[in-house]
Design an enzyme around this catalytic site. Structure first.
Site, PDB file in Angstrom:
ATOM      1  N   GLY A 171       3.650  -0.174   3.338  1.00  0.00           N
ATOM      2  CA  GLY A 171       4.813  -0.631   2.596  1.00  0.00           C
ATOM      3  C   GLY A 171       6.104  -0.407   3.363  1.00  0.00           C
TER       4      GLY A 171
ATOM      5  N   GLU B  58      -1.882  12.043  -1.890  1.00  0.00           N
ATOM      6  CA  GLU B  58      -2.861  11.232  -2.603  1.00  0.00           C
ATOM      7  C   GLU B  58      -4.131  11.084  -1.763  1.00  0.00           C
ATOM      8  OE1 GLU B  58      -3.287   6.848  -4.754  1.00  0.00           O
ATOM      9  OE2 GLU B  58      -1.811   7.137  -3.145  1.00  0.00           O
TER      10      GLU B  58
ATOM     11  N   GLY C 205      -0.500  -1.374  -1.955  1.00  0.00           N
ATOM     12  CA  GLY C 205      -1.204  -0.768  -0.834  1.00  0.00           C
ATOM     13  C   GLY C 205      -0.607   0.579  -0.472  1.00  0.00           C
TER      14      GLY C 205
ATOM     15  N   CYS D   3      -5.265   3.258  -8.490  1.00  0.00           N
ATOM     16  CA  CYS D   3      -3.904   3.756  -8.308  1.00  0.00           C
ATOM     17  C   CYS D   3      -3.473   4.670  -9.441  1.00  0.00           C
ATOM     18  CB  CYS D   3      -2.932   2.586  -8.192  1.00  0.00           C
ATOM     19  SG  CYS D   3      -3.049   1.395  -9.545  1.00  0.00           S
TER      20      CYS D   3
ATOM     21  N   LYS E 256      -1.440 -13.093   1.522  1.00  0.00           N
ATOM     22  CA  LYS E 256      -2.013 -12.440   2.700  1.00  0.00           C
ATOM     23  C   LYS E 256      -3.347 -11.837   2.265  1.00  0.00           C
ATOM     24  CE  LYS E 256      -2.780  -9.594   6.220  1.00  0.00           C
ATOM     25  NZ  LYS E 256      -3.879  -8.797   5.616  1.00  0.00           N
TER      26      LYS E 256
ATOM     27  N   GLU F  78       3.926  -1.489  -4.758  1.00  0.00           N
ATOM     28  CA  GLU F  78       3.246  -0.382  -5.444  1.00  0.00           C
ATOM     29  C   GLU F  78       2.544   0.409  -4.357  1.00  0.00           C
ATOM     30  OE1 GLU F  78      -0.636   0.367  -8.070  1.00  0.00           O
ATOM     31  OE2 GLU F  78       0.589  -1.307  -8.781  1.00  0.00           O
TER      32      GLU F  78
END
Length: 504
Positions: free
Chosen positions: A226, A371, A221, A282, A166, A245
């Site tokens: 997710g 985050e 992402g 990340c 994707k 992740e």
């Protein structure tokens, strides 16, 4: 059909591409081709697959200039960073080729028939086999290493599975060019049609995950996206593995001794780690514990000075740019963090300067542990190891934790190691977590919400995600894979409980 646009984040200028969103029927056709390719890939020996992986690495190198140029215009990342990332992707394919050739990842086991303490036992032979076509979602912040030509693609293919990607909406042209490089190299090598596929658009991504021919999903992402993909999987008649992740704050702790002994070096290292790639990594340390007192004050002043003098950096897209401001405002309002350096927007595109926040350890709550994707760090001032322990309970589990200490601070280092061990997948000592080595020993994962799996997405053992165990009992030799037949083989395996090396 809807034509896709691409945006240069350095200027904010958008233009049309010759790409269109993938319709549901086309998604189904792509996965059908992948399913047919799976049957053919499964028949090939490991040596053939290792050669394919090396050919793909060569294919990327052959179009290096075009790939990097496309990625620069869609990500705003500098040429040196993108060249390094492309080299990393090529290295990943070659490292997995070595692993496939070596064969130990298959965990081949033979237990011959014979007497056992519990009576006669049958002949049982076990190995890991490919799981089926894998859907891989490209990540915005790594147009090569975690996107079309990234580690999920390399590890899934190394396991023997076709891959349907994707494409990420932030870099569709880079995705298309990367896919074309893989497809050319695969076709030249003789790989079956359908070994690779690609889809564009959010609806196509959802259809891909729901497609019954897809056997696993790799995703890097946001936590929110997710969760959406996991819900789609849960609604399938047959659920499949989802390797996501998702989110990570990566707490970093600096002891009093380290702050006093290495003030400038720590200030420089922390600032570089927070602002590298405009803070869009990340593994960026979003929360740094700094001791109260003179040494900690000096370290904070050093970081503030560097942030105040820094120029604007380009963020990947408009969504990340606007979310940065929103999250920072929440950290100050709901989280009660103090602003030491306020970010300033650049003159063009999606750019801004770094920001620094500060809070007392006793005031750390979940509200200050969101985050923030971008060049922002929250400095947490603490007075004791116990304050750190308590504050860490409010920090979501992460990919990494980092501990800076001196040689004399063995007790503090041990206590901090004990405190962070249940919370992360990798502990870094006297270094910085940004930069993830691609190797056999690396673990890039962590407890939820860093990931939803105990596996890694970087390094050789990432291949384990896309394999499943299969055992044969009292099987005729002609139905066994070559790796499980009696005689000399080209991989290590365990026979009747004894580990045997290749050639035995």
């Amino acid at each position: 059909m809807t034509t896709l646009t691409t945006t240069d984040p350095r200027t904010g200028t958008s233009r049309d591409t010759d790409l269109t969103k993938t319709g549901a029927e086309e998604v189904a056709a792509i996965t059908e081709h992948a399913s047919a390719a799976f049957a053919q890939l499964h028949e090939q020996p490991r040596s053939w697959r290792a050669g394919l992986l090396r050919a793909l690495a060569d294919g990327l190198e052959a179009d290096r200039d075009g790939l990097v140029e496309a990625a620069m215009s869609e990500t705003g990342l500098p040429e040196a960073r993108l060249n390094g990332e492309l080299s990393r992707s090529a290295f990943q394919f070659r490292l997995f080729a070595d692993a496939v050739a070596e064969g130990g990842y298959l965990e081949a086991i033979i237990d011959h028939a014979g007497p056992t303490p519990l009576g006669p036992g049958p002949d049982v032979r076990r190995i890991l086999v490919p799981i089926g076509p894998v859907a891989v979602f490209g990540a915005s912040n790594f147009p090569f290493a975690f996107s079309v030509v990234g580690g999920d693609t390399a590890s899934a293919l190394a396991a023997g599975n076709p891959v349907v990607i994707k494409a990420h909406s932030s870099h569709p042209v880079t995705s298309q060019r990367s896919f074309a490089a893989l497809e050319r190299a695969a076709a030249a090598y003789g790989a079956p049609a359908g070994t690779f596929g690609i889809v564009y658009g959010q609806k196509a991504g959802s259809a891909l995950v729901a497609d019954p021919r897809i056997a696993a999903v790799g995703f890097t992402g946001s936590l929110s996206t997710g969760k959406i993909l996991q819900r789609i999987i849960d609604e399938r008649p047959t659920p499949i593995p989802f390797y996501g992740e998702l989110s990570s704050l990566n707490p970093l702790v600096i002891t009093a001794g380290a702050a006093a002994a290495r003030t400038a070096a720590l200030g420089e290292g922390l600032f570089t780690s927070v602002t590298g790639s405009a803070g869009q990594l990340c593994t960026k340390p979003g929360l740094a514990f700094v001791p109260a007192g003179a040494a900690g004050d000096e370290l904070v002043a050093d970081v503030v000075s560097r942030a105040s003098a820094a120029g604007a950096q380009t963020l990947l897209n408009a969504r990340i740019h606007s979310a940065f401001d929103e999250i920072r405002s929440r950290l100050i309002g709901d989280g009660q963090a103090r602003s030491l350096v306020a970010p300033q927007h650049g003159d063009a595109g999606f750019s801004l300067t770094p920001g620094v926040l500060e809070i007392d350890a006793a005031d750390v709550t979940a509200a200050v542990t969101e985050e923030a994707f971008g060049p922002l760090v929250v400095l947490v001032r603490y007075r004791s190891i116990e304050e750190i322990r308590t504050a860490l309970q409010a920090v979501p589990h992460s990919l990494t934790a980092t501990i800076h200490s001196t040689a004399e601070e063995t007790q503090q280092r041990a206590a901090l190691t004990e405190a962070v061990t249940p919370l992360v997948g990798r502990i870094v000592y006297d270094g910085f977590p940004t930069g993830v080595r691609v190797s056999w020993g690396m673990h890039h994962g962590g407890p939820w919400p860093a990931t939803n799996t105990q596996h890694t997405s970087v390094g050789v053992t990432a291949i384990r995600r896309f394999l499943r165990p299969l055992a044969w009992q009292d099987a005729p030799a002609d139905v066994l894979p070559a790796e499980l037949r009696d005689g000399t083989v080209d991989l290590p395996r365990r026979v009747d409980g004894v580990l045997q090396l290749a050639g035995s």
